[in-house]
Design a protein around this motif. Structure first.
Motif, PDB file in Angstrom:
ATOM      1  N   UNK A  19       0.829  -1.255   0.152  1.00  0.00           N
ATOM      2  CA  UNK A  19      -0.121  -0.059  -0.062  1.00  0.00           C
ATOM      3  C   UNK A  19       0.789   1.257  -0.044  1.00  0.00           C
ATOM      4  N   UNK A  20       2.038   1.260  -0.842  1.00  0.00           N
ATOM      5  CA  UNK A  20       2.912   2.573  -1.042  1.00  0.00           C
ATOM      6  C   UNK A  20       2.067   3.410  -2.033  1.00  0.00           C
ATOM      7  N   UNK A  21       2.531   4.707  -1.667  1.00  0.00           N
ATOM      8  CA  UNK A  21       1.822   5.808  -2.488  1.00  0.00           C
ATOM      9  C   UNK A  21       3.113   6.266  -3.570  1.00  0.00           C
ATOM     10  N   UNK A  22       3.947   6.078  -3.137  1.00  0.00           N
ATOM     11  CA  UNK A  22       5.359   6.325  -3.963  1.00  0.00           C
ATOM     12  C   UNK A  22       6.503   6.198  -3.522  1.00  0.00           C
ATOM     13  N   UNK A  23       7.589   6.207  -4.261  1.00  0.00           N
ATOM     14  CA  UNK A  23       8.900   6.306  -3.665  1.00  0.00           C
ATOM     15  C   UNK A  23       9.918   6.903  -4.185  1.00  0.00           C
ATOM     16  N   UNK A  24      11.083   7.090  -3.565  1.00  0.00           N
ATOM     17  CA  UNK A  24      12.191   7.902  -4.282  1.00  0.00           C
ATOM     18  C   UNK A  24      13.489   7.140  -3.889  1.00  0.00           C
ATOM     19  N   UNK A  25      14.368   7.282  -4.671  1.00  0.00           N
ATOM     20  CA  UNK A  25      15.748   6.480  -4.281  1.00  0.00           C
ATOM     21  C   UNK A  25      17.013   7.385  -4.710  1.00  0.00           C
ATOM     22  N   UNK A  26      17.893   7.301  -3.934  1.00  0.00           N
ATOM     23  CA  UNK A  26      19.306   8.098  -4.221  1.00  0.00           C
ATOM     24  C   UNK A  26      19.883   7.539  -5.524  1.00  0.00           C
TER      25      UNK A  26
END
Length: 199
Positions: free
Chosen positions: A78-85
Motif C-alpha cells: 500500500x505504498x503511495x510512491x517512492x524515491x531513491x538516491x
C-alpha cells in the motif's frame, strides 16, 4: 511486458517473471535513456549495468526489489510512491502520509515522519528529505531527528542536483507565486516573484 506481467531476460537467456502485476514506477529511470522506434515496435535503452537490485512499485501498491537471482522481493504494501538516491543505497517511500526510509536491499524501513506528507523530495545522499504536508507546510527532516517547518502555503516542490529545495509560496493561478529555496533545512530565501511553475 506481456499483459500485466513483467519479465527480464539476461543475455538472451530464458525469461524470468518479476511481477504478475503492472509496474507503475521502476527505479530512477523515468525519462532517462534513448527511445528508438522501428516500424510498429519501440525499443528503449537505459544506461544501467543490471536490473538486479532495483526497486519498483506495482499497480497494487506493493514496493518490491529485484535480488541478485532476479527474484522479486516485496518490502512494503500500500505504498503511495517512492524515491531513491542515485546510487540506490537509500530508499524513501510514503504510506498514507507517513514517510519511511531504508538502506540497501532489506525489508526493514524506519519511520521518518508521520505528518500527512503529500509531496516529497530527498537529498542526493539520502540523509534528509523535504516534504509538503496536508496543511501546505514545507517540512524538513533528517534521517534521525524531528521535522521542522521551513515555510507556509507551499504549492510546488523540486530538488536540484546540488541540494537546493526549490518551492513556490503564496501561489494563485492568476499571479503565480514566490519562488524560494532552502538548503540543508535552512530558512527560506526568496529568488523571484510571480513565478508560475518549477520544472
Amino acid at each position: 511486458t506481456s499483459g500485466d506481467s513483467w519479465y527480464l531476460s539476461v543475455e538472451g537467456k530464458e525469461k524470468v517473471k518479476i511481477s504478475a502485476k503492472n509496474i507503475e514506477e521502476f527505479g530512477n529511470y523515468d525519462g532517462v535513456g534513448n527511445t528508438l522506434s522501428h516500424l510498429s515496435s519501440t525499443f528503449r535503452t537505459i544506461p544501467v549495468e543490471t536490473f538486479a537490485k532495483q526497486y519498483f512499485l506495482r499497480s497494487d501498491g506493493d514496493l518490491c526489489y529485484i535480488n541478485k537471482k532476479l527474484e522479486s522481493v516485496t518490502v512494503a504494501e500500500d505504498v503511495d510512491g517512492f524515491l531513491a538516491t542515485p546510487s540506490y543505497d537509500v530508499i524513501y517511500y510514503v504510506d498514507n502520509g507517513t514517510i519511511y526510509r531504508g538502506e540497501g536491499y532489506k525489508d526493514k524501513f524506519k519511520k521518518v515522519a508521520d505528518d500527512d506528507a503529500e509531496d516529497m523530495v530527498i537529498t542526493r545522499d539520502g540523509n534528509a528529505c523535504y516534504y509538503i504536508n496536508e496543511d501546505d507546510e514545507l517540512m524538513y527532516v533528517k534521517k534521525t531527528g524531528k521535522a521542522k517547518k521551513i515555510a507556509d502555503d507551499v504549492n510546488d516542490l523540486e530538488m536540484t542536483h546540488d541540494g537546493y529545495a526549490l518551492f513556490l509560496t503564496d501561489y494563485s493561478a492568476t499571479n503565480g507565486g514566490t519562488l524560494c529555496y532552502s538548503r540543508n533545512g535552512g530558512k527560506k530565501k526568496v529568488i523571484s516573484e510571480d513565478v508560475s511553475f518549477i520544472s
